[in-house]
Design a protein around this motif. Structure first.
Motif, PDB file in Angstrom:
ATOM      1  N   VAL A  15       0.803  -1.223   0.000  1.00  0.00           N
ATOM      2  CA  VAL A  15       0.000   0.000   0.000  1.00  0.00           C
ATOM      3  C   VAL A  15       0.838   1.277   0.000  1.00  0.00           C
ATOM      4  O   VAL A  15       2.010   1.289   0.375  1.00  0.00           O
ATOM      5  N   ASP A  16       0.174   2.363  -0.420  1.00  0.00           N
ATOM      6  CA  ASP A  16       0.740   3.699  -0.270  1.00  0.00           C
ATOM      7  C   ASP A  16       0.391   4.271   1.103  1.00  0.00           C
ATOM      8  O   ASP A  16       1.185   4.994   1.702  1.00  0.00           O
ATOM      9  N   PHE A  17      -0.804   3.926   1.596  1.00  0.00           N
ATOM     10  CA  PHE A  17      -1.255   4.366   2.919  1.00  0.00           C
ATOM     11  C   PHE A  17      -1.968   3.203   3.593  1.00  0.00           C
ATOM     12  O   PHE A  17      -2.765   2.509   2.953  1.00  0.00           O
ATOM     13  N   GLY A  18      -1.701   2.984   4.862  1.00  0.00           N
ATOM     14  CA  GLY A  18      -2.344   1.894   5.589  1.00  0.00           C
ATOM     15  C   GLY A  18      -2.917   2.351   6.916  1.00  0.00           C
ATOM     16  O   GLY A  18      -2.335   3.210   7.592  1.00  0.00           O
ATOM     17  N   VAL A  19      -4.051   1.804   7.264  1.00  0.00           N
ATOM     18  CA  VAL A  19      -4.687   2.069   8.555  1.00  0.00           C
ATOM     19  C   VAL A  19      -4.799   0.741   9.301  1.00  0.00           C
ATOM     20  O   VAL A  19      -5.477  -0.177   8.839  1.00  0.00           O
ATOM     21  N   ILE A  20      -4.126   0.623  10.434  1.00  0.00           N
ATOM     22  CA  ILE A  20      -4.244  -0.566  11.273  1.00  0.00           C
ATOM     23  C   ILE A  20      -5.387  -0.303  12.250  1.00  0.00           C
ATOM     24  O   ILE A  20      -5.247   0.478  13.202  1.00  0.00           O
ATOM     25  N   GLY A  21      -6.529  -0.905  11.976  1.00  0.00           N
ATOM     26  CA  GLY A  21      -7.688  -0.629  12.803  1.00  0.00           C
ATOM     27  C   GLY A  21      -8.906  -1.389  12.335  1.00  0.00           C
ATOM     28  O   GLY A  21      -8.879  -2.091  11.314  1.00  0.00           O
ATOM     29  N   ASP A  22      -9.987  -1.252  13.080  1.00  0.00           N
ATOM     30  CA  ASP A  22     -11.250  -1.918  12.795  1.00  0.00           C
ATOM     31  C   ASP A  22     -11.969  -1.173  11.680  1.00  0.00           C
ATOM     32  O   ASP A  22     -12.272   0.019  11.819  1.00  0.00           O
ATOM     33  N   LEU A  23     -12.257  -1.856  10.590  1.00  0.00           N
ATOM     34  CA  LEU A  23     -12.913  -1.195   9.461  1.00  0.00           C
ATOM     35  C   LEU A  23     -14.284  -0.667   9.844  1.00  0.00           C
ATOM     36  O   LEU A  23     -14.771   0.309   9.259  1.00  0.00           O
ATOM     37  N   PHE A  24     -14.936  -1.304  10.813  1.00  0.00           N
ATOM     38  CA  PHE A  24     -16.277  -0.863  11.224  1.00  0.00           C
ATOM     39  C   PHE A  24     -16.230   0.411  12.052  1.00  0.00           C
ATOM     40  O   PHE A  24     -17.252   1.055  12.264  1.00  0.00           O
ATOM     41  N   GLU A  25     -15.047   0.792  12.508  1.00  0.00           N
ATOM     42  CA  GLU A  25     -14.865   2.082  13.167  1.00  0.00           C
ATOM     43  C   GLU A  25     -14.308   3.113  12.187  1.00  0.00           C
ATOM     44  O   GLU A  25     -14.724   4.276  12.190  1.00  0.00           O
ATOM     45  N   THR A  26     -13.392   2.664  11.351  1.00  0.00           N
ATOM     46  CA  THR A  26     -12.699   3.585  10.447  1.00  0.00           C
ATOM     47  C   THR A  26     -13.579   4.047   9.295  1.00  0.00           C
ATOM     48  O   THR A  26     -13.651   5.245   8.997  1.00  0.00           O
ATOM     49  N   LEU A  27     -14.251   3.103   8.632  1.00  0.00           N
ATOM     50  CA  LEU A  27     -14.988   3.455   7.423  1.00  0.00           C
ATOM     51  C   LEU A  27     -16.164   4.390   7.663  1.00  0.00           C
ATOM     52  O   LEU A  27     -16.349   5.354   6.897  1.00  0.00           O
ATOM     53  N   PRO A  28     -16.998   4.164   8.708  1.00  0.00           N
ATOM     54  CA  PRO A  28     -18.082   5.132   8.932  1.00  0.00           C
ATOM     55  C   PRO A  28     -17.572   6.544   9.188  1.00  0.00           C
ATOM     56  O   PRO A  28     -18.186   7.525   8.733  1.00  0.00           O
ATOM     57  N   GLN A  29     -16.448   6.665   9.900  1.00  0.00           N
ATOM     58  CA  GLN A  29     -15.884   7.998  10.133  1.00  0.00           C
ATOM     59  C   GLN A  29     -15.425   8.627   8.824  1.00  0.00           C
ATOM     60  O   GLN A  29     -15.646   9.821   8.569  1.00  0.00           O
ATOM     61  N   LEU A  30     -14.783   7.816   7.988  1.00  0.00           N
ATOM     62  CA  LEU A  30     -14.314   8.313   6.701  1.00  0.00           C
ATOM     63  C   LEU A  30     -15.481   8.718   5.819  1.00  0.00           C
ATOM     64  O   LEU A  30     -15.460   9.782   5.175  1.00  0.00           O
ATOM     65  N   THR A  31     -16.533   7.903   5.798  1.00  0.00           N
ATOM     66  CA  THR A  31     -17.714   8.206   4.999  1.00  0.00           C
ATOM     67  C   THR A  31     -18.369   9.516   5.449  1.00  0.00           C
ATOM     68  O   THR A  31     -18.737  10.362   4.633  1.00  0.00           O
ATOM     69  N   THR A  32     -18.479   9.681   6.748  1.00  0.00           N
ATOM     70  CA  THR A  32     -19.075  10.913   7.315  1.00  0.00           C
ATOM     71  C   THR A  32     -18.258  12.137   6.936  1.00  0.00           C
ATOM     72  O   THR A  32     -18.798  13.173   6.536  1.00  0.00           O
ATOM     73  N   GLU A  33     -16.920  12.012   7.020  1.00  0.00           N
ATOM     74  CA  GLU A  33     -16.052  13.126   6.712  1.00  0.00           C
ATOM     75  C   GLU A  33     -16.127  13.488   5.220  1.00  0.00           C
ATOM     76  O   GLU A  33     -16.186  14.672   4.851  1.00  0.00           O
ATOM     77  N   ILE A  34     -16.125  12.492   4.353  1.00  0.00           N
ATOM     78  CA  ILE A  34     -16.215  12.738   2.921  1.00  0.00           C
ATOM     79  C   ILE A  34     -17.528  13.388   2.550  1.00  0.00           C
ATOM     80  O   ILE A  34     -17.590  14.361   1.792  1.00  0.00           O
ATOM     81  N   THR A  35     -18.609  12.867   3.127  1.00  0.00           N
ATOM     82  CA  THR A  35     -19.941  13.427   2.858  1.00  0.00           C
ATOM     83  C   THR A  35     -20.027  14.878   3.313  1.00  0.00           C
ATOM     84  O   THR A  35     -20.586  15.731   2.608  1.00  0.00           O
ATOM     85  N   ALA A  36     -19.452  15.170   4.479  1.00  0.00           N
ATOM     86  CA  ALA A  36     -19.477  16.533   4.997  1.00  0.00           C
ATOM     87  C   ALA A  36     -18.688  17.488   4.091  1.00  0.00           C
ATOM     88  O   ALA A  36     -19.125  18.614   3.829  1.00  0.00           O
ATOM     89  N   ARG A  37     -17.555  17.031   3.607  1.00  0.00           N
ATOM     90  CA  ARG A  37     -16.744  17.891   2.747  1.00  0.00           C
ATOM     91  C   ARG A  37     -17.379  18.103   1.390  1.00  0.00           C
ATOM     92  O   ARG A  37     -17.248  19.179   0.790  1.00  0.00           O
ATOM     93  N   LYS A  38     -18.090  17.090   0.893  1.00  0.00           N
ATOM     94  CA  LYS A  38     -18.789  17.257  -0.377  1.00  0.00           C
ATOM     95  C   LYS A  38     -19.965  18.219  -0.235  1.00  0.00           C
ATOM     96  O   LYS A  38     -20.319  18.903  -1.190  1.00  0.00           O
ATOM     97  N   GLY A  39     -20.565  18.222   0.957  1.00  0.00           N
ATOM     98  CA  GLY A  39     -21.715  19.100   1.180  1.00  0.00           C
ATOM     99  C   GLY A  39     -21.345  20.546   1.249  1.00  0.00           C
ATOM    100  O   GLY A  39     -22.120  21.444   1.019  1.00  0.00           O
TER     101      GLY A  39
END
Length: 322
Positions: free
Chosen positions: A298-322
């Motif tokens: 990978v170019d970037f890696g996150v060591i963590g629970d996807l069920f914690e990481t992905l919802p946060q990422l989705t929320t942040e992306i949605t907020a920035r698009k808004g």
């Protein structure tokens, strides 16, 4: 400059993105000319679109054979156009159908064939293609030494760049061979559609693997993909478990993708999966296991629970698009 033929994939009255990418690459080799088969009444509008991306000519052939039978009618058409135009190279999208057309065409023309190129450039003795081979373990540069080079190019190898050209529509009449009607299409089943892009053509792919845990949990993957206007992929483990359709499998026995951004979630990174996505421009992985092989790639890696990481990422992306 020498003429470069580009076989155009089209759907719903428009050229598909990989065709526009091929026209962009063709401009590095010579003067692009598009080959448009079976477009019907949409031929003129598609030709205008192709002209916007550098096609000086658009050879258009319309006949029922293109829809009623499998690939041979397209091979017949492309062969006859190639014999007439005497191009310096022929570029085809590296899809299952595209590679079969290219192989049959190269055999008929007595020419060399290069498949799954990730780049094409001009060389002293003709086009030079770059390929990722042996599950993307090696990068090689290849050129054809006999006949007209026939090259299939993976989608997303370049970004389509407009370049206004004439786009002159030239009608072509094709004489079909006996082999053209050897295999008949007897029925068609419409594929379930979604608002997501086609997996092999998408600029961004979000994939889930064994770590997703269930079919229901793939909603986390889908939510992130939708926030990014991305396609959804799945590892073989997830597909074999019945969590996601086989049509979305990325890997050596699935589809090969080469997006600008690939996000792997809960995927260990076995060689089977890596073979299908290793040429992605930027790779991001989310995995709880710090020793997962995917992190070597990978170019970037996150060591963590996807069920914690992905919802946060989705929320942040949605907020920035808004």
């Amino acid at each position: 400059m020498s003429e470069i033929l580009v076989l155009v994939d089209h759907a719903d009255g428009a050229a598909r993105k990989p065709a526009l990418e091929l026209l962009t690459l063709a401009r590095c080799l010579g003067t692009p000319s598009a080959v448009l088969l079976g477009a019907g009444d949409a031929a003129a509008s598609i030709a205008a679109q192709l002209g916007e991306y550098g096609a000086q000519k658009v050879y258009s052939a319309n006949a029922g054979e293109f829809g009623d039978y499998l690939v041979v009618p397209k091979v017949d058409a492309l062969e006859q156009i190639a014999q007439r135009a005497c191009p310096a190279a022929i570029l085809v999208t590296s899809s299952a159908e595209g590679k079969e057309i290219a192989a049959r065409l190269a055999l008929r023309l007595g020419s060399g064939l290069i498949t799954d190129a990730v780049d094409v450039e001009a060389g002293e003795n003709g086009p030079v293609a770059t390929q990722s081979v042996f599950a993307a373990t090696f990068t090689v540069r290849s050129s054809v030494t006999r006949g007209t080079p026939v090259i299939t190019v993976k989608p997303n190898t370049t970004s389509p760049e407009p370049a206004s050209a004439a786009g002159t529509l030239e009608e072509v009449t094709v004489a079909f061979s006996e082999a053209a009607t050897g295999t008949t299409v007897v029925s068609r089943t419409a594929r379930k559609t979604s608002n997501r892009p086609e997996l092999t053509e998408a600029a961004i792919v979000v994939s889930g693997g064994r770590g997703v845990g269930s079919a229901e949990s793939f909603s986390v993957i889908e939510a992130l993909a939708d926030s990014l206007d991305a396609a959804v992929g799945a590892s073989r483990a997830a597909v074999d478990a019945g969590w996601y359709p086989h049509s979305n499998q990325v890997g050596q026995t699935g589809k090969t993708v080469s997006p600008q951004l690939y996000i792997a979630n809960g995927i260990s990174g076995a060689i089977q999966h890596r073979a299908g996505m290793q040429t992605s421009k930027t790779i991001v992985a989310v995995n709880k296991d710090p020793e997962a092989p995917i992190f070597d790639l990978v170019d970037f890696g996150v060591i963590g629970d996807l069920f914690e990481t992905l919802p946060q990422l989705t929320t942040e992306i949605t907020a920035r698009k808004g």
